[in-house]
Design a protein around this motif. Structure first.
Motif, short mmCIF file in Angstrom:
data_model
loop_
_atom_site.label_atom_id
_atom_site.label_comp_id
_atom_site.label_asym_id
_atom_site.label_seq_id
_atom_site.Cartn_x
_atom_site.Cartn_y
_atom_site.Cartn_z
N GLU A 89 -5.77 6.84 4.56
CA GLU A 89 -7.22 6.68 4.36
C GLU A 89 -7.78 5.59 5.26
OE1 GLU A 89 -7.91 5.96 0.20
OE2 GLU A 89 -7.32 8.00 -0.36
N ASN A 102 -2.87 5.26 0.98
CA ASN A 102 -3.79 4.15 1.31
C ASN A 102 -3.87 3.96 2.81
OD1 ASN A 102 -2.49 2.11 -1.41
ND2 ASN A 102 -4.23 3.49 -1.47
N ASP A 132 -5.66 -4.05 -5.97
CA ASP A 132 -6.56 -3.04 -6.52
C ASP A 132 -7.72 -3.72 -7.22
OD1 ASP A 132 -5.18 -0.69 -5.74
OD2 ASP A 132 -3.72 -1.04 -7.34
N PRO A 151 0.83 -1.21 0.00
CA PRO A 151 0.00 0.00 0.00
C PRO A 151 0.86 1.26 0.00
CG PRO A 151 0.02 -1.00 2.17
CD PRO A 151 0.75 -1.94 1.26
N SER A 189 4.96 0.93 3.95
CA SER A 189 4.25 1.38 2.75
C SER A 189 5.25 1.27 1.60
CB SER A 189 3.80 2.84 2.91
OG SER A 189 4.88 3.73 2.68
#
Length: 171
Positions: free
Chosen positions: A65, A62, A169, A58, A121
């Motif tokens: 969020e 991402n 995704d 991610p 990340s």
């Protein structure tokens, strides 16, 4: 030949700068060229390498969020497995995600298991603080961190062994 000490190794990819600035002087890092890469390419992404092209690590966006869109709860014994961690429950539809508090690796030692979680990340640190890491400010990446009282994103040295939580995704 003899292996060089780790502090003398120079990054040549995902390199934020090719010099060190210290006390007003610039020192060129031999063998380092600045590049514009701030997010892992698929060939360097651990999730893609392990799970295939549909999967990736991610981004920090991402993770931010996810933090914002969930309510977070410390779980001391997830599903009666004796695994502690943090659960995010969606504010929109009550679906949930669980992150084990698996700690992190440092100097070949596992630390903070059951107390702390750290997940990488795919991004280098956004706003490099040159005073924090004089040797190489590009040695920092962003991640998702938590303990029993908090959850947040932050940066850390890329030398730490942290977990990867793959994402896919929708297509």
């Amino acid at each position: 030949g003899k292996e060089k000490p780790a502090y003398k190794k120079v990054q040549t990819k995902y390199c934020a700068n090719s010099y060190i600035e210290y006390e007003g002087k610039k020192y060129v890092k031999k063998g380092a060229d600045m590049d514009s890469l701030r997010t892992l390419l698929p060939e360097d992404d651990a999730a893609t390498a392990q799970w295939g092209n549909k999967w990736r690590m991610p981004t920090i966006e991402n993770m931010e969020e996810l933090i914002e869109w969930c309510d977070w709860f410390w779980v001391p014994n997830y599903n009666k497995t004796s695994v502690a961690g943090i659960m995010g429950v969606s504010k929109k539809n009550e679906s949930f995600i669980f992150f084990p508090a698996a700690g992190f690796m440092f100097n070949k030692s596992l630390n903070e298991v059951g107390k702390f979680g750290a997940y990488w990340s795919s991004n280098l640190e956004k706003n490099v603080d040159y005073m924090q890491n004089m040797l190489d400010p590009s040695a920092k990446s962003m991640g998702f961190y938590f303990a029993w009282r908090w959850v947040r994103t932050n940066w850390d040295d890329r030398m730490f062994g942290m977990l990867v939580r793959a994402v896919c995704d929708p297509k």
